[in-house]
Design an enzyme around this catalytic site. Structure first.
Site, mmCIF file in Angstrom:
data_model
loop_
_atom_site.group_PDB
_atom_site.id
_atom_site.type_symbol
_atom_site.label_atom_id
_atom_site.label_comp_id
_atom_site.label_asym_id
_atom_site.label_seq_id
_atom_site.Cartn_x
_atom_site.Cartn_y
_atom_site.Cartn_z
ATOM 1 N N ASN A 10 11.513 -7.256 2.796
ATOM 2 C CA ASN A 10 10.992 -8.368 3.764
ATOM 3 C C ASN A 10 10.545 -9.580 3.291
ATOM 4 O O ASN A 10 9.922 -9.470 2.060
ATOM 5 C CB ASN A 10 9.983 -7.710 4.728
ATOM 6 C CG ASN A 10 10.562 -7.005 5.632
ATOM 7 O OD1 ASN A 10 11.841 -6.976 6.085
ATOM 8 N ND2 ASN A 10 9.774 -6.217 6.402
ATOM 9 N N GLY A 40 9.553 -0.736 2.128
ATOM 10 C CA GLY A 40 10.575 -0.322 1.153
ATOM 11 C C GLY A 40 10.117 -1.155 -0.342
ATOM 12 O O GLY A 40 9.853 -0.438 -1.169
ATOM 13 N N LEU A 41 10.002 -2.272 -0.156
ATOM 14 C CA LEU A 41 9.808 -3.251 -1.332
ATOM 15 C C LEU A 41 8.141 -2.847 -1.890
ATOM 16 O O LEU A 41 8.115 -2.398 -3.114
ATOM 17 C CB LEU A 41 9.630 -4.588 -1.107
ATOM 18 C CG LEU A 41 9.219 -5.529 -2.238
ATOM 19 C CD1 LEU A 41 10.257 -6.767 -2.380
ATOM 20 C CD2 LEU A 41 7.800 -6.133 -2.158
ATOM 21 N N THR A 212 -2.474 10.336 6.205
ATOM 22 C CA THR A 212 -3.656 9.535 5.920
ATOM 23 C C THR A 212 -4.390 9.162 7.157
ATOM 24 O O THR A 212 -3.978 8.981 8.209
ATOM 25 C CB THR A 212 -2.938 8.285 5.357
ATOM 26 O OG1 THR A 212 -2.056 7.664 6.307
ATOM 27 C CG2 THR A 212 -2.214 8.453 4.068
ATOM 28 N N LEU A 213 -5.931 9.206 6.990
ATOM 29 C CA LEU A 213 -6.750 9.019 8.223
ATOM 30 C C LEU A 213 -7.483 7.668 8.030
ATOM 31 O O LEU A 213 -9.002 7.685 8.575
ATOM 32 C CB LEU A 213 -7.646 10.219 8.145
ATOM 33 C CG LEU A 213 -6.920 11.641 7.982
ATOM 34 C CD1 LEU A 213 -7.703 12.657 7.697
ATOM 35 C CD2 LEU A 213 -6.099 11.911 9.360
ATOM 36 N N ASP A 238 -8.014 -7.293 2.597
ATOM 37 C CA ASP A 238 -6.694 -7.304 3.312
ATOM 38 C C ASP A 238 -6.035 -5.617 3.133
ATOM 39 O O ASP A 238 -5.765 -5.177 2.114
ATOM 40 C CB ASP A 238 -5.679 -8.271 2.492
ATOM 41 C CG ASP A 238 -4.386 -8.354 3.337
ATOM 42 O OD1 ASP A 238 -4.043 -7.472 4.257
ATOM 43 O OD2 ASP A 238 -3.540 -9.371 3.167
ATOM 44 N N ASP A 244 1.138 1.707 1.857
ATOM 45 C CA ASP A 244 2.434 1.745 0.823
ATOM 46 C C ASP A 244 1.887 1.975 -0.467
ATOM 47 O O ASP A 244 2.590 2.734 -1.292
ATOM 48 C CB ASP A 244 3.155 0.743 0.831
ATOM 49 C CG ASP A 244 3.746 0.278 2.546
ATOM 50 O OD1 ASP A 244 4.006 1.373 2.894
ATOM 51 O OD2 ASP A 244 3.927 -0.934 2.574
ATOM 52 N N ARG A 277 -7.934 -6.473 -2.492
ATOM 53 C CA ARG A 277 -7.259 -7.796 -2.776
ATOM 54 C C ARG A 277 -6.394 -8.229 -1.839
ATOM 55 O O ARG A 277 -5.915 -7.694 -0.760
ATOM 56 C CB ARG A 277 -6.131 -7.491 -3.945
ATOM 57 C CG ARG A 277 -7.125 -6.670 -5.254
ATOM 58 C CD ARG A 277 -5.919 -5.976 -6.323
ATOM 59 N NE ARG A 277 -6.464 -5.790 -7.506
ATOM 60 C CZ ARG A 277 -6.099 -5.068 -8.345
ATOM 61 N NH1 ARG A 277 -4.595 -4.963 -8.313
ATOM 62 N NH2 ARG A 277 -6.535 -4.537 -9.492
#
Length: 305
Positions: A10, A40-41, A212-213, A238, A244, A277
């Site tokens: 994307n 994906g990336l 993941t929580l 951010d 990911d 970051r």
């Protein structure tokens, strides 16, 4: 063993906003940035920066060549990525608030034009025992899961975004399922993290689960038992690529021979560095940065339940 990530590519357009846009509101953004993205990336870059050789397969439009450069610069093999002659590259419009939280509007573009013939052509390069990483941002996902299992690959699925089609997909071919608690509740009807893991493992006995929580860390339910990992607190800037980053570092660590407890700790630190970051792919740390940050942490923060 080879690692293939067949996933989305994307163009991310991130807008820094004082708050998320409300219905009927026109809001001026404080800043706008364009970068590579897509689950994906992001996961391919995280796998590669964690130290694992990885091939990426997927599709871009004529406007997405810079995504291939971004992947290649992180050490990802992009020889299996193809260009769509009609559709543009998928893109996301991301709002980021002052707390580092985000909301995302996604357009699939070329990610949604992947055919079964293209899947077959890519998977022909891989063999039993190889790893296949998938997310729910491309077409042909049920076919990819089935073909991965038929070819003896270890299939890792991140079922995001969770939709009705995925709820009716046969997941018996999935070796590892990594998901957040909202997706876990959607798949199982349960709310408690341990109940979610138990239902998933009971429904698909061969499946191992990482849940993941958010601020409450993560759980891993596998043949090594049920493990809980705390988060490493940081000042959030951010959170776009945090999940990911966690995914890439956890599975890269497992593939490199670390225990699940060690992989959880490493993945949690990598995600913490990413949250601190700005941006998606640009925020994903390199292995040396993660390992340096972990050297002061004794003992590991992961523990059996």
């Amino acid at each position: 063993m080879k690692v293939l990530n067949f996933g989305s590519l994307n163009i991310d357009r991130s807008y820094i906003v004082p708050h998320f846009v409300r219905a009927g509101e026109t809001l001026a953004s404080l800043e706008m940035k364009t970068a590579g993205g897509g689950k994906g990336l992001n996961q391919s870059i995280a796998l590669a920066r964690a130290g694992l050789p990885v091939w990426h397969a997927g599709k871009i439009g004529s406007d997405g060549a810079f995504l291939l450069r971004e992947l290649s610069e992180s050490g990802v093999d992009v020889s299996l990525v193809h260009q769509d002659s009609i559709l543009p590259t998928g893109h996301a419009i991301i709002q980021v608030d002052p707390l580092g939280q985000n909301c995302i509007l996604l357009y699939g573009g070329a990610n949604q034009s992947i055919s079964r013939e293209e899947v077959d052509a890519v998977l022909a390069h891989f063999a039993p025992g190889d790893w296949l990483f998938l997310q729910n941002e491309i077409s042909c996902l049920p076919y990819l899961i089935a073909q991965g299992r038929e070819r003896g690959m270890q299939v890792v699925l991140n079922p995001s975004p969770l939709d009705d089609a995925l709820l009716h997909t046969d997941l018996s071919g999935v070796s590892w399922l990594i998901l957040n608690e909202i997706e876990g509740a959607g798949l199982t009807g349960e709310q408690e993290p341990q109940d979610i893991c138990q239902v998933l493992r009971r429904r698909w006995p061969g499946m191992q689960v990482v849940l993941t929580l958010g601020d409450n860390g993560s759980l891993c339910a596998s043949e090594q038992g049920l493990l809980r990992q705390a988060v490493f607190p940081v000042e959030a800037v951010d959170s776009t690529a945090a999940g990911d980053t966690f995914t890439g570092y956890f599975f890269a660590s497992v593939c490199m021979g670390l225990s699940h407890a060690q992989a959880l700790t490493r993945a949690s630190m990598a995600a913490a560095l990413a949250v601190a970051r700005p941006g998606a792919a640009p925020s994903i740390p390199h292995a040396q940065q993660v390992d340096d940050a972990l050297t002061a942490l004794v003992p590991s923060k992961s523990s059996a339940i």
